[in-house]
Design a protein around this motif. Structure first.
Motif, mmCIF file in Angstrom:
data_model
loop_
_atom_site.group_PDB
_atom_site.id
_atom_site.type_symbol
_atom_site.label_atom_id
_atom_site.label_comp_id
_atom_site.label_asym_id
_atom_site.label_seq_id
_atom_site.Cartn_x
_atom_site.Cartn_y
_atom_site.Cartn_z
ATOM 1 N N VAL A 31 0.897 -1.177 -0.010
ATOM 2 C CA VAL A 31 -0.044 -0.019 -0.033
ATOM 3 C C VAL A 31 1.063 1.433 -0.012
ATOM 4 C CG1 VAL A 31 -1.793 1.012 1.237
ATOM 5 C CG2 VAL A 31 -1.749 -1.250 1.344
ATOM 6 N N MET A 32 0.476 2.291 -0.705
ATOM 7 C CA MET A 32 1.238 3.558 -1.054
ATOM 8 C C MET A 32 0.491 4.603 0.012
ATOM 9 S SD MET A 32 3.294 3.308 -3.277
ATOM 10 C CE MET A 32 3.914 5.017 -4.193
ATOM 11 N N PRO A 33 1.202 5.442 0.300
ATOM 12 C CA PRO A 33 0.665 6.548 1.250
ATOM 13 C C PRO A 33 -0.693 6.931 0.897
ATOM 14 C CG PRO A 33 2.956 7.235 0.932
ATOM 15 C CD PRO A 33 2.772 6.189 -0.116
ATOM 16 N N LYS A 34 -1.119 7.205 -0.463
ATOM 17 C CA LYS A 34 -2.147 7.476 -0.725
ATOM 18 C C LYS A 34 -3.239 6.453 -0.398
ATOM 19 C CE LYS A 34 -4.852 9.001 -5.155
ATOM 20 N NZ LYS A 34 -4.693 9.323 -6.437
ATOM 21 N N GLY A 35 -2.831 5.225 -0.460
ATOM 22 C CA GLY A 35 -3.807 4.084 -0.273
ATOM 23 C C GLY A 35 -3.995 4.194 1.284
ATOM 24 N N PHE A 36 -3.122 4.376 2.040
ATOM 25 C CA PHE A 36 -3.322 4.481 3.693
ATOM 26 C C PHE A 36 -4.247 5.739 3.805
ATOM 27 C CE2 PHE A 36 -0.913 1.057 5.253
ATOM 28 C CZ PHE A 36 0.102 0.728 4.692
ATOM 29 N N GLU A 37 -3.904 6.816 3.326
ATOM 30 C CA GLU A 37 -4.813 8.044 3.514
ATOM 31 C C GLU A 37 -6.457 7.574 3.059
ATOM 32 O OE1 GLU A 37 -3.551 11.488 1.699
ATOM 33 O OE2 GLU A 37 -4.854 12.769 2.697
ATOM 34 N N TYR A 38 -6.568 6.921 1.922
ATOM 35 C CA TYR A 38 -7.655 6.389 1.702
ATOM 36 C C TYR A 38 -8.475 5.493 2.650
ATOM 37 C CZ TYR A 38 -11.542 4.175 -1.080
ATOM 38 O OH TYR A 38 -12.591 3.701 -1.620
ATOM 39 N N LEU A 39 -7.663 4.502 3.320
ATOM 40 C CA LEU A 39 -8.178 3.788 4.232
ATOM 41 C C LEU A 39 -8.793 4.504 5.697
ATOM 42 C CD1 LEU A 39 -5.765 0.494 4.295
ATOM 43 C CD2 LEU A 39 -8.320 0.599 3.888
ATOM 44 N N ASN A 40 -7.794 5.437 6.026
ATOM 45 C CA ASN A 40 -8.010 6.528 7.098
ATOM 46 C C ASN A 40 -9.316 7.370 6.901
ATOM 47 O OD1 ASN A 40 -5.820 5.618 8.621
ATOM 48 N ND2 ASN A 40 -4.698 7.227 7.943
ATOM 49 N N LYS A 41 -9.719 7.818 5.639
ATOM 50 C CA LYS A 41 -10.548 8.885 5.351
ATOM 51 C C LYS A 41 -11.956 8.147 4.644
ATOM 52 C CE LYS A 41 -8.342 12.875 6.060
ATOM 53 N NZ LYS A 41 -8.330 13.216 7.332
ATOM 54 N N TYR A 42 -11.993 6.731 4.732
ATOM 55 C CA TYR A 42 -12.915 5.986 3.963
ATOM 56 C C TYR A 42 -14.160 6.188 4.411
ATOM 57 C CZ TYR A 42 -15.750 2.091 2.506
ATOM 58 O OH TYR A 42 -16.593 1.099 1.818
ATOM 59 N N LYS A 43 -14.419 6.360 5.855
ATOM 60 C CA LYS A 43 -15.688 6.633 6.378
ATOM 61 C C LYS A 43 -16.134 8.062 5.892
ATOM 62 C CE LYS A 43 -16.775 2.811 8.772
ATOM 63 N NZ LYS A 43 -18.028 2.077 8.299
ATOM 64 N N LEU A 44 -15.216 8.922 5.924
ATOM 65 C CA LEU A 44 -15.642 10.224 5.661
ATOM 66 C C LEU A 44 -16.123 10.400 4.334
ATOM 67 C CD1 LEU A 44 -15.756 13.361 5.793
ATOM 68 C CD2 LEU A 44 -13.415 13.462 5.192
ATOM 69 N N ILE A 45 -15.384 9.474 3.414
ATOM 70 C CA ILE A 45 -15.707 9.596 1.842
ATOM 71 C C ILE A 45 -17.115 8.889 1.750
ATOM 72 C CG2 ILE A 45 -15.126 8.326 -0.347
ATOM 73 C CD1 ILE A 45 -12.346 8.570 0.738
ATOM 74 N N ILE A 46 -17.458 7.935 2.521
ATOM 75 C CA ILE A 46 -18.528 7.261 2.289
ATOM 76 C C ILE A 46 -19.902 8.197 2.864
ATOM 77 C CG2 ILE A 46 -20.027 5.053 3.418
ATOM 78 C CD1 ILE A 46 -18.148 4.562 1.063
ATOM 79 N N GLU A 47 -19.378 8.526 4.141
ATOM 80 C CA GLU A 47 -20.667 9.615 4.547
ATOM 81 C C GLU A 47 -20.836 10.777 3.688
ATOM 82 O OE1 GLU A 47 -21.572 8.028 8.262
ATOM 83 O OE2 GLU A 47 -22.058 9.984 7.800
ATOM 84 N N PHE A 48 -19.886 11.300 2.985
ATOM 85 C CA PHE A 48 -20.126 12.322 2.009
ATOM 86 C C PHE A 48 -20.793 11.824 0.818
ATOM 87 C CE2 PHE A 48 -18.815 16.763 0.847
ATOM 88 C CZ PHE A 48 -19.201 16.669 -0.525
ATOM 89 N N THR A 49 -20.366 10.929 0.145
ATOM 90 C CA THR A 49 -21.118 10.381 -0.939
ATOM 91 C C THR A 49 -22.525 9.920 -0.948
ATOM 92 O OG1 THR A 49 -20.028 8.267 -0.739
ATOM 93 C CG2 THR A 49 -19.019 9.765 -2.355
ATOM 94 N N GLU A 50 -22.850 9.382 0.429
ATOM 95 C CA GLU A 50 -24.121 8.709 0.737
ATOM 96 C C GLU A 50 -24.921 10.124 0.969
ATOM 97 O OE1 GLU A 50 -23.522 4.263 2.720
ATOM 98 O OE2 GLU A 50 -23.944 5.970 3.825
#
Lengths: 226, 97
Positions: free
Chosen positions: B67-86
Motif C-alpha cells: 500500500v502506498m501513502p495515498k492508499g493508507f490515506e484512503y483507508l483512514n478517510k474511508y468513512k468520511l468519503i462514504i458519509e459524504f457520497t451517501e
C-alpha cells in the motif's frame, strides 16, 4: 430583454451579504468534494465539486454586481472591463451569473440522470443557454429552467432518502426542496419585491442545511478517528 | 442478502487485505480476502497502481503488492468519503475509466 428584478430598498445590502454567504458555503462544499476526489478518484465527486464551484462563482458574481450597483462603483468597473455603460455592465454581469449557475446546476441534473456522455451534456447546455438568452425575459426563463432542473434533482434526493432513510439524506433533500422553492419565488420576484426577499431566505435555509450536513459528516469522522 | 459492493468498498477491501499482511501480499491472498473475481481483481489492481493507491513488486516468479501513502490515506478517510457520497447521493458504482 429584461434583466432586472424588483428589490425592496430595505433589503439592499442584505442581499449582497446573503449572496456572499451562499458563495462561501458552496465553495466549502466544492473544496471538500475535490479533496475527497483526490483521495478516492471517484469521478462523481469531481463533477459534484465542479458543480458547486460553478454555482459559487455565480453567487460571487451576483454579489459583486449588486455591490457595485449599490455603492455606485459602476463607472469605475465600466472602465475596467471596457464596458460602454451601465447597461453593458449589467449585461455582462447577468450573462456570466446565468452561465455559471446553469452550468453548475446542469452538472447536478445530469448526475442525477446518470448521463455520462459529455457530448450530450454540451449539446443540452447550449440549447438551454440559447433558450434563456434568446427569450424576451432572460431572468424569467433562467429561473424557470433552473426550477425545472432542480425539480429533477429533488426527485433524485427524495429517492436517495427513501432508499437510505437517514438524517443526512433527509437534510440534503430538504435543502434542495428549499432551493427549488427559492428559485420559484425568484420567478415572481420580477414583478414583486417580497418574492425576492423570500427567495433569498429560502436559499439561506437551503445552504444552511447543506452546511450543517457537511459539518455533521466531518464531525462524525473526527469522532471515529479519535 | 448481501448488498452489491460499490467501487469505493471494493477498493477499501483490497487495500485492507494488503495492509493486513504487513504491506506485502500475493494476488491469490488478495483474491481470497477481498472476495471478488480474478478478472475484476486484475482490473482493479491495474487501476489502483496507475492511480497511486498501491505499488507492485516484481520478485521473479511472483508479484506482491504494498500500500502506498495515498492508499493508507484512503483507508483512514474511508468513512468520511462514504458519509459524504451517501449524503449527497453520489454512491453509484461507476467502474474505472
Amino acid at each position: 430583454m429584461a434583466n432586472f428584478m424588483i428589490i425592496p430598498t430595505w433589503f439592499l445590502g442584505y442581499n449582497i451579504i446573503l449572496e456572499a454567504v451562499f458563495a462561501l458555503i458552496t465553495l466549502i462544499v466544492s473544496r471538500y468534494a475535490f479533496k475527497l476526489y483526490k483521495l478516492s478518484e471517484q469521478r462523481q465527486l469531481m463533477l459534484f465539486g465542479m458543480a458547486f464551484l460553478s454555482i459559487s462563482i455565480s453567487y460571487f458574481i451576483q454579489s459583486l454586481l449588486n455591490f457595485a450597483i449599490l455603492f455606485n462603483l459602476t463607472e469605475d468597473i465600466c472602465h475596467m472591463v471596457k464596458a460602454n455603460n451601465l447597461n453593458s455592465l449589467n449585461f455582462i454581469g447577468v450573462y456570466t451569473y446565468v452561465i455559471f449557475f446553469t452550468f453548475g446546476l446542469m452538472l447536478l441534473f445530469f448526475m442525477t440522470l446518470r448521463i455520462k456522455d459529455a457530448k450530450i451534456f454540451s449539446l443540452i447546455f447550449l440549447i438551454v443557454l440559447s433558450a434563456i438568452f434568446l427569450s424576451a425575459n432572460i431572468l424569467f426563463m433562467f429561473y424557470l429552467v433552473s426550477s425545472i432542473m432542480l425539480l429533477s434533482v429533488c426527485l433524485h434526493y427524495l429517492k436517495n432518502y427513501l432508499d437510505k432513510k437517514q438524517t443526512k439524506t433527509l437534510l440534503v433533500l430538504i435543502a434542495f426542496v428549499f432551493l427549488l422553492f427559492g428559485r420559484v419565488h425568484f420567478i415572481f420576484a420580477l414583478n414583486h419585491g417580497t418574492y425576492y426577499v423570500l427567495g433569498h431566505v429560502l436559499e439561506l435555509g437551503a445552504y444552511g442545511l447543506i452546511l450543517i450536513n457537511l459539518l455533521r459528516v466531518l464531525s462524525k469522522n473526527e469522532q471515529k478517528t479519535r | 442478502m448481501n448488498k452489491k459492493r460499490d467501487r469505493l468498498q471494493i477498493i477499501h477491501d483490497i487495500l485492507k487485505a494488503i495492509a493486513s499482511r504487513n504491506g506485502r501480499i500475493k494476488p491469490t491472498h488478495i483474491l481470497y480476502k477481498s472476495n471478488i473475481s480474478h478478472q475484476m481483481l486484475e482490473d482493479y489492481l491495474k487501476e489502483m497502481i496507475v492511480k497511486g493507491f498501491i505499488e507492485e513488486h516484481d520478485l521473479g516468479p511472483s508479484k506482491t503488492y504494498s500500500v502506498m501513502p495515498k492508499g493508507f490515506e484512503y483507508l483512514n478517510k474511508y468513512k468520511l468519503i462514504i458519509e459524504f457520497t451517501e449524503s449527497f447521493g453520489l454512491n453509484e458504482d461507476e467502474g474505472f475509466g
